[in-house]
Design a protein around this motif. Structure first.
Motif, PDB file in Angstrom:
ATOM      1  N   ASN A   1       1.117  -1.319  -0.082  1.00 29.35           N
ATOM      2  CA  ASN A   1      -0.162  -0.553   0.243  1.00 29.35           C
ATOM      3  C   ASN A   1       0.846   1.228  -0.514  1.00 29.35           C
ATOM      4  N   SER A   2       2.405   0.645  -0.130  1.00 32.85           N
ATOM      5  CA  SER A   2       3.166   2.247  -0.542  1.00 32.85           C
ATOM      6  C   SER A   2       2.566   3.814  -1.498  1.00 32.85           C
ATOM      7  N   TYR A   3       2.285   4.253  -0.841  1.00 31.81           N
ATOM      8  CA  TYR A   3       2.035   5.409  -2.648  1.00 31.81           C
ATOM      9  C   TYR A   3       2.878   6.333  -3.477  1.00 31.81           C
ATOM     10  N   PHE A   4       4.564   5.344  -2.706  1.00 35.61           N
ATOM     11  CA  PHE A   4       6.038   5.996  -3.193  1.00 35.61           C
ATOM     12  C   PHE A   4       7.000   5.730  -2.675  1.00 35.61           C
TER      13      PHE A   4
ATOM     14  N   GLY B   1      13.538   4.353   1.854  1.00 35.04           N
ATOM     15  CA  GLY B   1      12.366   5.483   1.571  1.00 35.04           C
ATOM     16  C   GLY B   1      10.820   5.724   0.987  1.00 35.04           C
ATOM     17  N   ARG B   2       9.697   5.660   1.974  1.00 35.65           N
ATOM     18  CA  ARG B   2       8.475   5.717   1.990  1.00 35.65           C
ATOM     19  C   ARG B   2       7.564   6.647   1.307  1.00 35.65           C
ATOM     20  N   ILE B   3       6.797   7.006   1.444  1.00 40.39           N
ATOM     21  CA  ILE B   3       5.473   7.248   1.237  1.00 40.39           C
ATOM     22  C   ILE B   3       4.363   6.377   1.157  1.00 40.39           C
ATOM     23  N   ILE B   4       3.438   7.110   2.800  1.00 38.10           N
ATOM     24  CA  ILE B   4       1.830   6.375   2.658  1.00 38.10           C
ATOM     25  C   ILE B   4       1.144   7.610   2.645  1.00 38.10           C
ATOM     26  N   GLY B   5       0.058   7.061   2.450  1.00 39.58           N
ATOM     27  CA  GLY B   5      -0.746   8.522   3.268  1.00 39.58           C
ATOM     28  C   GLY B   5      -2.308   8.085   1.937  1.00 39.58           C
ATOM     29  N   ASP B   6      -3.105   9.165   1.381  1.00 40.67           N
ATOM     30  CA  ASP B   6      -4.823   9.156   0.748  1.00 40.67           C
ATOM     31  C   ASP B   6      -3.719   9.804  -0.330  1.00 40.67           C
ATOM     32  N   GLY B   7      -3.027  10.636  -0.875  1.00 38.51           N
ATOM     33  CA  GLY B   7      -2.556  11.387  -1.703  1.00 38.51           C
ATOM     34  C   GLY B   7      -3.224  12.179  -2.641  1.00 38.51           C
ATOM     35  N   GLY B   8      -3.847  12.683  -1.588  1.00 37.32           N
ATOM     36  CA  GLY B   8      -4.077  14.384  -1.259  1.00 37.32           C
ATOM     37  C   GLY B   8      -4.243  14.945  -0.705  1.00 37.32           C
ATOM     38  N   CYS B   9      -4.670  14.357   0.537  1.00 41.47           N
ATOM     39  CA  CYS B   9      -4.768  15.507   2.093  1.00 41.47           C
ATOM     40  C   CYS B   9      -3.193  15.207   2.525  1.00 41.47           C
ATOM     41  N   HIS B  10      -3.293  14.350   2.794  1.00 44.65           N
ATOM     42  CA  HIS B  10      -2.716  13.705   3.848  1.00 44.65           C
ATOM     43  C   HIS B  10      -1.594  12.666   3.638  1.00 44.65           C
ATOM     44  N   MET B  11      -0.034  12.817   3.642  1.00 47.78           N
ATOM     45  CA  MET B  11       0.943  12.063   3.576  1.00 47.78           C
ATOM     46  C   MET B  11       2.524  11.712   4.114  1.00 47.78           C
TER      47      MET B  11
ATOM     48  N   ALA C   1      15.531  13.221  -1.023  1.00 45.32           N
ATOM     49  CA  ALA C   1      15.456  14.580  -1.749  1.00 45.32           C
ATOM     50  C   ALA C   1      14.363  13.785  -3.161  1.00 45.32           C
ATOM     51  N   ARG C   2      14.841  12.462  -3.428  1.00 48.76           N
ATOM     52  CA  ARG C   2      13.227  11.597  -4.728  1.00 48.76           C
ATOM     53  C   ARG C   2      12.465  11.413  -4.265  1.00 48.76           C
ATOM     54  N   LEU C   3      12.498  11.454  -2.180  1.00 49.92           N
ATOM     55  CA  LEU C   3      10.895  11.683  -1.470  1.00 49.92           C
ATOM     56  C   LEU C   3       9.803  12.793  -1.940  1.00 49.92           C
ATOM     57  N   VAL C   4      10.682  13.644  -1.627  1.00 53.43           N
ATOM     58  CA  VAL C   4      10.460  15.558  -1.777  1.00 53.43           C
ATOM     59  C   VAL C   4      10.149  15.687  -3.153  1.00 53.43           C
ATOM     60  N   ASP C   5      11.472  14.845  -4.331  1.00 57.17           N
ATOM     61  CA  ASP C   5      10.647  16.284  -5.238  1.00 57.17           C
ATOM     62  C   ASP C   5       9.659  15.108  -5.152  1.00 57.17           C
ATOM     63  N   HIS C   6       9.389  13.662  -5.267  1.00 57.35           N
ATOM     64  CA  HIS C   6       7.825  13.071  -5.929  1.00 57.35           C
ATOM     65  C   HIS C   6       6.233  14.075  -5.687  1.00 57.35           C
ATOM     66  N   LEU C   7       6.976  14.093  -4.327  1.00 56.58           N
ATOM     67  CA  LEU C   7       5.636  15.259  -3.698  1.00 56.58           C
ATOM     68  C   LEU C   7       5.100  16.057  -4.027  1.00 56.58           C
ATOM     69  N   ASN C   8       6.403  17.068  -4.182  1.00 61.68           N
ATOM     70  CA  ASN C   8       6.373  18.433  -5.268  1.00 61.68           C
ATOM     71  C   ASN C   8       6.115  18.349  -6.201  1.00 61.68           C
ATOM     72  N   GLN C   9       6.199  17.595  -7.119  1.00 58.37           N
ATOM     73  CA  GLN C   9       5.218  16.763  -8.693  1.00 58.37           C
ATOM     74  C   GLN C   9       3.961  16.498  -8.595  1.00 58.37           C
ATOM     75  N   SER C  10       3.769  15.595  -7.426  1.00 56.26           N
ATOM     76  CA  SER C  10       2.235  15.139  -7.795  1.00 56.26           C
ATOM     77  C   SER C  10       0.974  15.232  -6.813  1.00 56.26           C
ATOM     78  N   ALA C  11       1.655  15.937  -6.117  1.00 54.47           N
ATOM     79  CA  ALA C  11       1.348  15.940  -4.078  1.00 54.47           C
ATOM     80  C   ALA C  11      -0.024  17.358  -5.033  1.00 54.47           C
ATOM     81  N   PRO C  12      -1.279  17.521  -4.460  1.00 50.71           N
ATOM     82  CA  PRO C  12      -2.105  18.185  -4.866  1.00 50.71           C
ATOM     83  C   PRO C  12      -1.783  19.978  -3.704  1.00 50.71           C
ATOM     84  N   ASP C  13      -1.981  20.914  -4.134  1.00 45.66           N
ATOM     85  CA  ASP C  13      -1.701  22.069  -2.903  1.00 45.66           C
ATOM     86  C   ASP C  13      -2.404  21.421  -1.947  1.00 45.66           C
TER      87      ASP C  13
END
Length: 141
Positions: free
Chosen positions: A43-46, A60-70, A92-104
């Motif tokens: 269930n990893s987001y990234f 390193g992993r990112i988890i969450g709902d993909g929109g409001c909370h990661m 850096a790769r985790l944060v780059d992914h968030l900056n590119q794909s996570a909503p405002d």
């Protein structure tokens, strides 16, 4: 280890269950159950994994709902590879992914162990105190 960063294999996928559990233990992170790891990794987001000579040495992993909370979790580098910039590259790769794909306005959190908090601050993360206090509950430790 005398490998350069260019000699490492970086994948954007979660590790296997057994190697995940082994890396957590080798890095001094709290153990997880095999059942929990299988569910969580699927269930990893990234995820970012780093291999040297076919062995998992960092993740390193990112988890969450993909929109409001990661949440960024499981940032770890095997002790014999620490101090070589691998953790910073993973983060850096985790944060780059968030900056590119996570909503405002997505809220991204993490629990920082000392001294890793200094790395996370380099990427703009701030302490929650005094506005908030981190809390946790561990199920059947």
């Amino acid at each position: 280890m005398n490998l350069s960063l260019s000699e490492l294999e970086v994948r954007e996928q979660p590790p296997g269950v057994e190697e995940y559990l082994a890396l957590r233990v080798s890095c001094g992170l709290s153990p997880r159950s095999e059942e929990g790891a299988a569910i969580g990794l699927a269930n990893s987001y990234f995820a970012v994994t780093v291999y040297a000579e076919g062995e998992l040495i960092g993740m390193g992993r990112i988890i969450g709902d993909g929109g409001c909370h990661m949440q960024i979790v499981d940032v770890a580098v095997r002790p014999d590879y620490q101090g070589k910039g691998i953790g910073k590259m993973i983060f850096a790769r985790l944060v780059d992914h968030l900056n590119q794909s996570a909503p405002d306005k997505t809220y991204v959190s993490l629990i920082a162990d000392v001294p890793a908090d200094q790395l996370y601050r380099q990427f703009g993360f701030a302490y929650t105190q005094p506005e908030g206090q981190g809390m946790y509950l561990r199920i059947r430790p």
